[in-house]
Design a protein around this motif. Sequence first.
Motif, short mmCIF file in Angstrom:
data_model
loop_
_atom_site.label_atom_id
_atom_site.label_comp_id
_atom_site.label_asym_id
_atom_site.label_seq_id
_atom_site.Cartn_x
_atom_site.Cartn_y
_atom_site.Cartn_z
N GLU A 37 0.69 -1.20 0.07
CA GLU A 37 0.00 -0.10 -0.10
C GLU A 37 0.77 1.27 0.06
O GLU A 37 0.50 2.32 -0.58
N LEU A 38 2.03 0.92 0.63
CA LEU A 38 2.78 2.28 0.68
C LEU A 38 3.66 2.49 -0.67
O LEU A 38 4.59 3.37 -0.71
N GLY A 39 3.87 1.34 -1.72
CA GLY A 39 4.33 1.51 -2.63
C GLY A 39 5.73 1.11 -2.63
O GLY A 39 6.56 1.22 -3.50
N ILE A 40 6.12 0.40 -1.45
CA ILE A 40 7.61 0.10 -1.31
C ILE A 40 7.62 -1.23 -2.22
O ILE A 40 8.71 -1.68 -2.51
N VAL A 41 6.93 -2.04 -2.00
CA VAL A 41 6.85 -3.39 -2.81
C VAL A 41 5.82 -3.52 -3.49
O VAL A 41 4.83 -2.89 -3.63
N ALA A 42 6.08 -4.30 -4.72
CA ALA A 42 4.93 -4.52 -5.89
C ALA A 42 4.61 -6.02 -5.90
O ALA A 42 5.53 -6.78 -5.54
N HIS A 43 3.39 -6.20 -6.00
CA HIS A 43 3.12 -7.86 -6.18
C HIS A 43 2.53 -7.88 -7.55
O HIS A 43 2.10 -7.00 -8.19
N THR A 44 2.86 -9.16 -8.11
CA THR A 44 2.12 -9.51 -9.38
C THR A 44 1.47 -10.81 -9.18
O THR A 44 1.95 -11.80 -8.34
N HIS A 45 0.06 -10.86 -9.38
CA HIS A 45 -0.68 -12.01 -9.46
C HIS A 45 -0.22 -13.28 -10.30
O HIS A 45 0.08 -12.94 -11.56
N VAL A 46 -0.32 -14.28 -9.89
CA VAL A 46 0.08 -15.50 -10.93
C VAL A 46 -0.73 -16.40 -10.86
O VAL A 46 -1.36 -17.01 -9.93
N ALA B 63 0.61 -18.71 -6.25
CA ALA B 63 0.70 -17.54 -5.17
C ALA B 63 1.35 -16.37 -5.66
O ALA B 63 1.97 -16.54 -6.80
N THR B 64 0.62 -15.38 -5.18
CA THR B 64 1.23 -13.85 -5.59
C THR B 64 2.69 -13.76 -5.34
O THR B 64 3.13 -14.25 -4.38
N ILE B 65 3.38 -13.20 -6.29
CA ILE B 65 4.90 -13.06 -5.98
C ILE B 65 5.09 -11.37 -5.63
O ILE B 65 4.29 -10.56 -6.23
N TYR B 66 6.25 -11.16 -5.04
CA TYR B 66 6.46 -9.74 -4.51
C TYR B 66 7.72 -9.37 -4.95
O TYR B 66 8.69 -10.36 -4.91
N HIS B 67 8.02 -8.22 -5.00
CA HIS B 67 9.56 -7.65 -5.14
C HIS B 67 9.52 -6.37 -4.68
O HIS B 67 8.51 -5.50 -4.60
N LEU B 68 10.90 -5.78 -4.40
CA LEU B 68 11.08 -4.51 -3.86
C LEU B 68 10.57 -3.53 -5.18
O LEU B 68 10.99 -3.91 -6.46
N GLU C 258 -2.40 -1.88 -16.29
CA GLU C 258 -1.35 -2.29 -15.46
C GLU C 258 -0.27 -3.29 -15.75
O GLU C 258 -0.50 -4.34 -15.41
N ALA C 259 0.35 -3.16 -16.61
CA ALA C 259 1.25 -4.28 -17.35
C ALA C 259 1.80 -5.23 -16.24
O ALA C 259 2.16 -6.27 -16.49
N GLN C 260 2.37 -4.62 -15.21
CA GLN C 260 3.05 -5.56 -14.33
C GLN C 260 2.23 -6.23 -13.26
O GLN C 260 2.88 -6.88 -12.29
N HIS C 261 1.01 -6.05 -13.33
CA HIS C 261 0.14 -6.41 -12.03
C HIS C 261 -0.34 -7.89 -12.21
O HIS C 261 -0.76 -8.44 -11.37
N ALA C 262 -0.27 -8.42 -13.60
CA ALA C 262 -0.55 -9.94 -13.61
C ALA C 262 0.19 -10.62 -14.65
O ALA C 262 0.52 -9.78 -15.61
N ALA C 263 0.61 -11.77 -14.40
CA ALA C 263 1.58 -12.53 -15.13
C ALA C 263 1.03 -12.76 -16.40
O ALA C 263 -0.36 -13.19 -16.41
N LEU C 264 1.66 -12.84 -17.60
CA LEU C 264 1.10 -13.33 -18.85
C LEU C 264 1.49 -14.99 -18.75
O LEU C 264 2.57 -15.18 -18.34
N LEU C 265 0.72 -15.69 -19.42
CA LEU C 265 1.08 -17.35 -19.69
C LEU C 265 1.58 -17.57 -21.01
O LEU C 265 0.97 -16.73 -22.09
N GLY C 266 2.24 -18.65 -21.04
CA GLY C 266 2.70 -19.10 -22.72
C GLY C 266 3.45 -20.37 -22.19
O GLY C 266 3.47 -20.84 -21.19
N THR C 267 4.27 -20.61 -23.42
CA THR C 267 5.24 -21.66 -23.26
C THR C 267 6.62 -21.04 -23.51
O THR C 267 6.81 -20.46 -24.60
#
Lengths: 153, 153
Positions: free
Chosen positions: B72-81, B85-90, B135-144
């Motif tokens: 919420e503070l914008g310090i970490v970002a999360h990506t739904h997979v 599980a959702t993944i996180y990074h600084l 929001e391009a970074q907010h959800a992972a894209l799938l493929g092979t």
Amino acid sequence: MRHTEDSAAVTEALDLLREKGERVTAARRAVLHVLDDASGHLCAEDIATRVDEAEPGVHRATVYRSLQSLAELGIVAHTHVPGSATIYHLRHSPGAPTGHAHLQCSTCERFFDIPSDWLTPLGDRMREELGFELEAQHAALLGTCAQCRAAAG
Amino acid sequence: MRHTEDSAAVTEALDLLREKGERVTAARRAVLHVLDDASGHLCAEDIATRVDEAEPGVHRATVYRSLQSLAELGIVAHTHVPGSATIYHLRHSPGAPTGHAHLQCSTCERFFDIPSDWLTPLGDRMREELGFELEAQHAALLGTCAQCRAAAG
DNA sequence: TTATGTGCAAACTGTTTGCGCGAAG
DNA sequence: CTTCGCGCAAACAGTTTGCACATAA
């Protein structure tokens, strides 16, 4: 077993089941009917609820299993939705000739469809530069819809 | 409380916490350390495991709550997979100036990063034609991925 | 001192699975 | 008649929440 008329799409799907040596059951027929009727996209739980109206006694687990087998056979397609339930729809739906990708508004949670070919250039680039084959319709993209953007100012 | 040296990124994050009137706790510090050390992307459970090594006794629920507030503070970002599980990074990670979107191989489940700007044309089109802000970074894209495509023939 | 964060246990959603029964083929 | 799908209950993963206690400020 209920004897409602099967629509063209449903009949086609049932034939495909038989061809593949899979069994045609009340549960599977009901799932197909629900998906055929549904205008929008439904999650497994929604499907289970509607199936249970048409064909009382069908268990949720059965709906999940039916959707799984129908997906493997290529009759239904599923789209993963970040943070909530997977949505399902008939694969060769009359209204969707090209196939479509899914957008979800993170605020109001509504879905928007876009033609798959909007993602073609991106897919091409991924293939060329990474060898990665994008499945554009397999995961929903997130963002904020016009209405919610306006509301937020 | 452990007294390991805080890296620049962690110090910055902690300062931001104080500025916002949020408390600096052992759990939050540990979560930030883990994210700072991590090269790749971690899910909450992985983070919890590593946090517990550095700072034993920190509960998983606390890790989830910390990630929530840091997000919420914008310090970490999360990506739904999709499907896991959702993944996180600084957020302002030194290695990622532009920001990146996430690709996941549906077969081997590995992640691949692509620069966010690969999605810019698509985002523009969505904004122009639908008023939808991607929001391009907010959800992972799938493929092979290349490897799995080769393996599959 | 006091509000905020934490530990714990328990709930919750979405989904899968082992088991024996029943029905499709 | 035999195999595959079903109902059921139970488990599962990932995540959230109410409560009482601890602690950063």
